[in-house]
Write a protein that holds these residues in place. Structure first.
Motif, PDB file in Angstrom:
ATOM      1  N   CYS A 133      58.148  39.912  26.375  1.00 21.94           N
ATOM      2  CA  CYS A 133      57.531  38.951  27.332  1.00 21.94           C
ATOM      3  C   CYS A 133      56.619  40.128  28.230  1.00 21.94           C
ATOM      4  O   CYS A 133      56.468  39.805  29.391  1.00 21.94           O
ATOM      5  CB  CYS A 133      58.927  39.185  28.787  1.00 21.94           C
ATOM      6  N   LEU A 134      56.094  40.912  28.002  1.00 27.91           N
ATOM      7  CA  LEU A 134      55.157  41.645  27.730  1.00 27.91           C
ATOM      8  C   LEU A 134      53.770  40.963  29.125  1.00 27.91           C
ATOM      9  O   LEU A 134      53.500  41.532  30.163  1.00 27.91           O
ATOM     10  CB  LEU A 134      54.159  43.533  27.619  1.00 27.91           C
ATOM     11  N   PRO A 135      52.867  40.337  28.812  1.00 28.44           N
ATOM     12  CA  PRO A 135      52.285  39.805  28.923  1.00 28.44           C
ATOM     13  C   PRO A 135      53.039  38.744  30.492  1.00 28.44           C
ATOM     14  O   PRO A 135      52.002  39.158  31.105  1.00 28.44           O
ATOM     15  CB  PRO A 135      51.604  38.261  28.185  1.00 28.44           C
ATOM     16  N   GLY A 136      53.812  38.486  29.840  1.00 26.55           N
ATOM     17  CA  GLY A 136      54.462  37.757  31.425  1.00 26.55           C
ATOM     18  C   GLY A 136      54.890  38.232  32.918  1.00 26.55           C
ATOM     19  O   GLY A 136      54.150  38.663  33.607  1.00 26.55           O
ATOM     20  N   PHE A 137      55.266  39.408  32.089  1.00 26.10           N
ATOM     21  CA  PHE A 137      55.813  40.805  33.702  1.00 26.10           C
ATOM     22  C   PHE A 137      54.248  41.350  33.745  1.00 26.10           C
ATOM     23  O   PHE A 137      54.488  41.695  35.050  1.00 26.10           O
ATOM     24  CB  PHE A 137      56.397  42.107  32.546  1.00 26.10           C
ATOM     25  N   SER A 138      52.838  41.098  33.112  1.00 23.88           N
ATOM     26  CA  SER A 138      52.154  41.175  33.915  1.00 23.88           C
ATOM     27  C   SER A 138      51.236  40.712  34.683  1.00 23.88           C
ATOM     28  O   SER A 138      50.705  41.733  35.328  1.00 23.88           O
ATOM     29  CB  SER A 138      50.523  41.801  32.412  1.00 23.88           C
ATOM     30  N   ILE A 139      51.265  39.366  33.635  1.00 27.38           N
ATOM     31  CA  ILE A 139      51.167  38.649  34.696  1.00 27.38           C
ATOM     32  C   ILE A 139      51.768  38.854  37.010  1.00 27.38           C
ATOM     33  O   ILE A 139      50.820  38.639  37.929  1.00 27.38           O
ATOM     34  CB  ILE A 139      51.585  37.486  34.510  1.00 27.38           C
ATOM     35  N   ILE A 140      53.556  38.685  36.865  1.00 30.73           N
ATOM     36  CA  ILE A 140      54.284  38.718  37.602  1.00 30.73           C
ATOM     37  C   ILE A 140      53.693  40.472  38.789  1.00 30.73           C
ATOM     38  O   ILE A 140      53.260  40.689  39.148  1.00 30.73           O
ATOM     39  CB  ILE A 140      55.959  39.063  37.477  1.00 30.73           C
ATOM     40  N   ALA A 141      53.042  41.000  37.533  1.00 32.33           N
ATOM     41  CA  ALA A 141      52.536  43.082  38.011  1.00 32.33           C
ATOM     42  C   ALA A 141      51.720  42.377  38.766  1.00 32.33           C
ATOM     43  O   ALA A 141      51.244  43.599  40.403  1.00 32.33           O
ATOM     44  CB  ALA A 141      52.760  43.340  37.166  1.00 32.33           C
ATOM     45  N   LEU A 142      50.870  42.216  38.146  1.00 32.11           N
ATOM     46  CA  LEU A 142      49.418  41.868  38.429  1.00 32.11           C
ATOM     47  C   LEU A 142      49.938  40.910  39.912  1.00 32.11           C
ATOM     48  O   LEU A 142      48.749  41.338  41.559  1.00 32.11           O
ATOM     49  CB  LEU A 142      48.363  40.671  37.552  1.00 32.11           C
ATOM     50  N   MET A 143      50.322  39.406  40.215  1.00 34.12           N
ATOM     51  CA  MET A 143      50.116  39.013  41.599  1.00 34.12           C
ATOM     52  C   MET A 143      51.050  39.865  42.934  1.00 34.12           C
ATOM     53  O   MET A 143      50.892  39.707  44.128  1.00 34.12           O
ATOM     54  CB  MET A 143      51.657  38.003  41.425  1.00 34.12           C
ATOM     55  N   LEU A 144      52.421  41.392  41.841  1.00 30.17           N
ATOM     56  CA  LEU A 144      52.625  41.709  43.322  1.00 30.17           C
ATOM     57  C   LEU A 144      51.837  42.799  43.589  1.00 30.17           C
ATOM     58  O   LEU A 144      51.832  43.283  45.355  1.00 30.17           O
ATOM     59  CB  LEU A 144      53.927  42.509  42.590  1.00 30.17           C
ATOM     60  N   LEU A 145      50.660  43.035  43.204  1.00 24.16           N
ATOM     61  CA  LEU A 145      49.645  44.655  43.695  1.00 24.16           C
ATOM     62  C   LEU A 145      48.667  43.464  44.327  1.00 24.16           C
ATOM     63  O   LEU A 145      48.317  44.000  45.608  1.00 24.16           O
ATOM     64  CB  LEU A 145      48.569  44.690  42.197  1.00 24.16           C
ATOM     65  N   LEU A 146      48.366  42.384  44.229  1.00 30.35           N
ATOM     66  CA  LEU A 146      47.742  41.622  45.027  1.00 30.35           C
ATOM     67  C   LEU A 146      48.929  41.801  46.755  1.00 30.35           C
ATOM     68  O   LEU A 146      47.559  41.634  47.876  1.00 30.35           O
ATOM     69  CB  LEU A 146      47.541  39.985  44.762  1.00 30.35           C
ATOM     70  N   VAL A 147      49.274  41.235  46.358  1.00 31.06           N
ATOM     71  CA  VAL A 147      50.578  41.157  47.945  1.00 31.06           C
ATOM     72  C   VAL A 147      50.661  42.925  48.076  1.00 31.06           C
ATOM     73  O   VAL A 147      51.075  42.371  50.199  1.00 31.06           O
ATOM     74  CB  VAL A 147      51.766  40.356  47.124  1.00 31.06           C
ATOM     75  N   ALA A 148      50.982  43.217  47.622  1.00 31.82           N
ATOM     76  CA  ALA A 148      50.493  44.799  47.978  1.00 31.82           C
ATOM     77  C   ALA A 148      49.184  45.324  48.648  1.00 31.82           C
ATOM     78  O   ALA A 148      49.176  45.646  49.642  1.00 31.82           O
ATOM     79  CB  ALA A 148      51.597  45.622  46.928  1.00 31.82           C
ATOM     80  N   ALA A 149      48.047  44.985  47.903  1.00 30.70           N
ATOM     81  CA  ALA A 149      47.311  45.191  48.521  1.00 30.70           C
ATOM     82  C   ALA A 149      46.324  44.668  49.648  1.00 30.70           C
ATOM     83  O   ALA A 149      45.737  45.063  50.586  1.00 30.70           O
ATOM     84  CB  ALA A 149      46.176  44.427  47.384  1.00 30.70           C
ATOM     85  N   PHE A 150      46.371  42.897  49.182  1.00 30.27           N
ATOM     86  CA  PHE A 150      46.276  42.670  50.805  1.00 30.27           C
ATOM     87  C   PHE A 150      47.602  41.705  51.649  1.00 30.27           C
ATOM     88  O   PHE A 150      48.067  40.358  51.663  1.00 30.27           O
ATOM     89  CB  PHE A 150      45.475  41.639  50.428  1.00 30.27           C
ATOM     90  N   PRO A 151      48.562  42.106  51.917  1.00 30.24           N
ATOM     91  CA  PRO A 151      49.815  42.088  52.506  1.00 30.24           C
ATOM     92  C   PRO A 151      49.360  40.728  53.738  1.00 30.24           C
ATOM     93  O   PRO A 151      49.827  39.417  54.025  1.00 30.24           O
ATOM     94  CB  PRO A 151      50.854  42.593  53.430  1.00 30.24           C
ATOM     95  N   THR A 152      48.157  40.279  54.772  1.00 28.99           N
ATOM     96  CA  THR A 152      48.169  39.821  55.680  1.00 28.99           C
ATOM     97  C   THR A 152      46.934  39.470  55.946  1.00 28.99           C
ATOM     98  O   THR A 152      45.666  38.657  56.426  1.00 28.99           O
ATOM     99  CB  THR A 152      48.016  40.715  56.787  1.00 28.99           C
ATOM    100  N   THR A 153      46.284  39.559  54.044  1.00 30.56           N
ATOM    101  CA  THR A 153      44.342  39.575  54.105  1.00 30.56           C
ATOM    102  C   THR A 153      44.407  37.676  54.638  1.00 30.56           C
ATOM    103  O   THR A 153      43.491  37.387  54.794  1.00 30.56           O
ATOM    104  CB  THR A 153      43.982  39.799  53.142  1.00 30.56           C
ATOM    105  N   ILE A 154      45.212  37.384  53.938  1.00 32.33           N
ATOM    106  CA  ILE A 154      44.530  35.439  53.355  1.00 32.33           C
ATOM    107  C   ILE A 154      44.803  34.871  54.941  1.00 32.33           C
ATOM    108  O   ILE A 154      46.376  34.315  54.714  1.00 32.33           O
ATOM    109  CB  ILE A 154      45.352  35.223  52.549  1.00 32.33           C
ATOM    110  N   HIS A 155      43.846  33.949  55.862  1.00 34.00           N
ATOM    111  CA  HIS A 155      44.393  33.477  57.166  1.00 34.00           C
ATOM    112  C   HIS A 155      44.338  32.494  56.663  1.00 34.00           C
ATOM    113  O   HIS A 155      42.721  31.654  56.854  1.00 34.00           O
ATOM    114  CB  HIS A 155      43.661  34.429  57.971  1.00 34.00           C
ATOM    115  N   ILE A 156      44.573  31.585  56.348  1.00 30.24           N
ATOM    116  CA  ILE A 156      44.115  30.061  56.618  1.00 30.24           C
ATOM    117  C   ILE A 156      45.116  28.866  57.549  1.00 30.24           C
ATOM    118  O   ILE A 156      46.337  28.830  57.420  1.00 30.24           O
ATOM    119  CB  ILE A 156      44.820  29.101  54.650  1.00 30.24           C
TER     120      ILE A 156
END
Length: 615
Positions: free
Chosen positions: A9-32
């Motif tokens: 499941c490593l490729p699937g875990f990598s996608i989850i890790a990337l999404m968590l990285l985006l949330v951690a890097a930009f917790p309030t960035t996206i203002h829609i």
């Protein structure tokens, strides 16, 4: 067991890790605006001064590094592909001048036949379902001189008849159309050395009810066309095996080993196994080039694996643009690993290897993790030889068909059905992401209780890093690139630039530049591909006409045609649907299963459908 599941499941875990990285890097960035409350919308944005002087978090730094790395890899892929395509185009021109215009062959009578004239000449060809002593193909003996020349050109002594290679050709098939198999064997039978060097193995499934009937007809028709022709029936229900190309090939390969078990004990066994798809057409230059490479590198012949590019030149003119682009991108993925000087190449659909190498690594696997049979066998040879296997590029492409549809009437429904069939094929291709877990388990010590440090040493080198990079590029990059692309677009449209850190602004701008350059580069690659495509289409078409095989399908390409111009715009869309989406579908399915029901992709027929019944 848990570690094995985690590696799968490593490729699937990598996608989850990337999404968590985006949330951690930009917790309030996206203002829609329509996603936020009125109170939140009234909050003042940070000032430009504050944004420029705030320190980047660790997550943001990691994001910038990986964001740039992914985009740079996309550009490097484009450059690498250009290098490979140019090399193939140059080799094709040299081969054409050498074999076609230097006196080895007579001048083709069909040289001045236009595409439209040729199309009308083959439209009336019929298919005789009786398969009794076909009037075609006719062997083309003209290439015998080319064989000798290729050896002399390498300052080698031409091989005697006793030293010649035997090509054991595996044609796996399950529920394949009878006409498809007949045409494939007809193309092989037209080769001048088919009767003296080709052993055909029809690798069939026992559970297919019509398989014995098809095998009998094919054996009757081609019994005298090859050195030998055999049929194998993979038994249903074998423990740990699944139905599909990998199990059919594995079972047939065991029969080849049994047949040549005495030759295996010889110091210089000359049996080369070639695996191809049921609809693949190979011109005999492919086998001549394998032969040339074998004799040119005798000292390493027993650990050589031969890879060739694939060319969709049979029915692409009638194929929807998204399907056509998806197949182009699939072919480009393999071609990009075959540039001159590459440390390792990944075969796609068609490849050859000596029987000694196949026997040394234990033959082909037939379990669920081997569904990507071509890449999996290359990895098995790589690890089975301690990383010393040599992948050699055969500059002769394999002719392939685009996926087709069973829908009887042309129109949007047939187009939609073809696109759906292509997605099913893409899912099967992307299911090969299981090979990442296989490679990890073969490399890392904690997956093997009998591990010894000496076993790891062959993989602590640059060549292994190149292989790891190719696996990341094949099984991780499609989804990661799409996620990052969507995220960068959201940032650009919905968040003021002045509120971002300058490094983030630079990263987004640099990525836009890289994407633009990559888009231009891919358009250049498509132009080179069109030239290369035309050379080999011309070559194959003339060969088929001279062999009296005119119902093989021929699709021409020109960069100024509307179909090819449409591809210049649509290839990113096709890459997203049949690459990223299909990959995401596959890798997340691996969390609960590693089995995929193997479905044969519908391929077109080029003969009168009223004459194709088995009755």
């Amino acid at each position: 067991m848990v570690l094995k599941w985690a590696s799968r499941c490593l490729p699937g875990f990598s996608i989850i890790a990337l999404m968590l990285l985006l949330v951690a890097a930009f917790p309030t960035t996206i203002h829609i605006p329509w996603w936020t409350s009125d109170l939140a919308a009234q909050k003042p944005a940070p000032s430009s001064h504050q944004g420029k002087h705030e320190k980047m978090s660790f997550a943001q730094k990691v994001f910038v590094v990986y964001f740039i790395l992914v985009h740079l890899n996309m550009f490097v892929f484009t450059v690498r592909l250009c290098f490979s395509l140019f090399s193939f185009w140059r080799q094709a021109r040299m081969s054409l001048q050498h074999a076609r215009f230097q006196g080895y062959n007579k001048k083709p009578q069909t040289e001045h036949i236009s595409d439209s004239t040729y199309a009308s000449s083959i439209s009336s060809t019929s298919f005789d379902d009786s398969f009794s002593a076909p009037s075609s193909p006719q062997p083309r003996a003209k290439f015998a001189d080319v064989d000798t020349y290729s050896l002399e050109d390498q300052n080698l002594t031409p091989a005697t008849a006793a030293d010649e290679l035997i090509h054991a050709i595996i044609v796996p098939n399950y529920c394949e159309d009878l006409h498809t198999l007949f045409t494939t064997l007809s193309v092989l039978a037209s080769h001048s050395r088919a009767r003296s060097q080709y052993e055909i193995f029809l690798a069939m499934e026992e559970k297919e009810e019509e398989a014995p009937v098809k095998a009998k007809k094919l054996m009757t028709s081609f019994g005298s066309s090859f050195y030998a022709i055999h049929t194998t029936f993979h038994p249903a229900g074998l423990p740990g095996e699944i139905a599909g190309k990998s199990s059919n090939v594995a079972y047939a390969a065991r029969q080849i080993t049994n047949l040549h078990r005495y030759e295996l004990h010889e110091s210089d066994c000359k049996v080369v196994i070639t695996v191809m798809d049921a609809d693949t057409h190979l011109v005999q230059e492919y086998f001549l080039e394998v032969r040339r490479l074998h004799y040119a590198h005798l000292d390493s012949a027993e650990r050589s694996l031969y890879c060739c590019p694939i060319l969709f030149d049979r029915n692409s003119s009638e194929t929807p643009v998204l399907v056509r682009c998806a197949d182009l991108m699939w072919g480009f993925a393999g071609i990009s690993t075959m540039y001159p000087g590459t440390p390792v190449s990944i075969p796609t659909s068609v490849y050859s290897l000596p029987i000694q190498l196949a026997n040394k690594v234990g033959g082909w696997d037939s379990g669920p993790t081997a569904i990507g049979e071509d890449m999996h066998m290359m990895l098995k040879c790589y690890f089975g030889t301690g990383g010393s296997v040599i992948t050699r590029t055969v500059h002769v492409p394999a002719s392939q068909c685009n996926v087709s549809s069973d829908y009887p009437i042309d129109g949007w429904r047939r187009t939609l059905d073809t696109c759906r069939n292509r997605y099913k094929q893409a899912l099967r291709h992307m299911w090969g992401a299981l090979d990442t877990g296989y490679a990890l388990r073969k490399t890392m010590p904690f997956f093997d209780i009998n591990f010894k440090l000496a076993r790891l040493r062959p993989f602590l080198r640059v060549r292994h890093l190149a292989l790891v990079h190719l696996l990341w590029e094949a099984h991780f990059l499609p989804c990661h690139l799409t996620i990052l692309l969507v995220f960068s677009v959201i940032c650009t449209f919905f968040y003021p630039v002045e509120t971002l850190h300058p490094t983030l602004v630079w990263a987004l701008s640099f990525a836009n530049l890289i994407r633009t350059l990559s888009f231009i580069g891919m358009n250049i690659n498509l132009v080179i591909y069109d030239q290369w495509h035309q050379i080999w289409l011309y070559t194959r078409r003339q060969d088929m006409v001279e062999a009296n095989l005119k119902d093989c399908g021929f699709s021409s390409r020109s960069w100024w045609h509307i179909a090819q111009l449409t591809e210049r715009i649509c290839f990113p869309i096709a890459g997203t649907i049949y690459g990223a989406v299909a990959m995401g579908h596959a890798v997340f399915s691996h969390f609960w299963t590693n089995r995929l029901v193997y479905r044969v992709s519908k391929k077109p027929t080029f003969a009168n459908p009223d004459q194709l019944s088995l009755a």
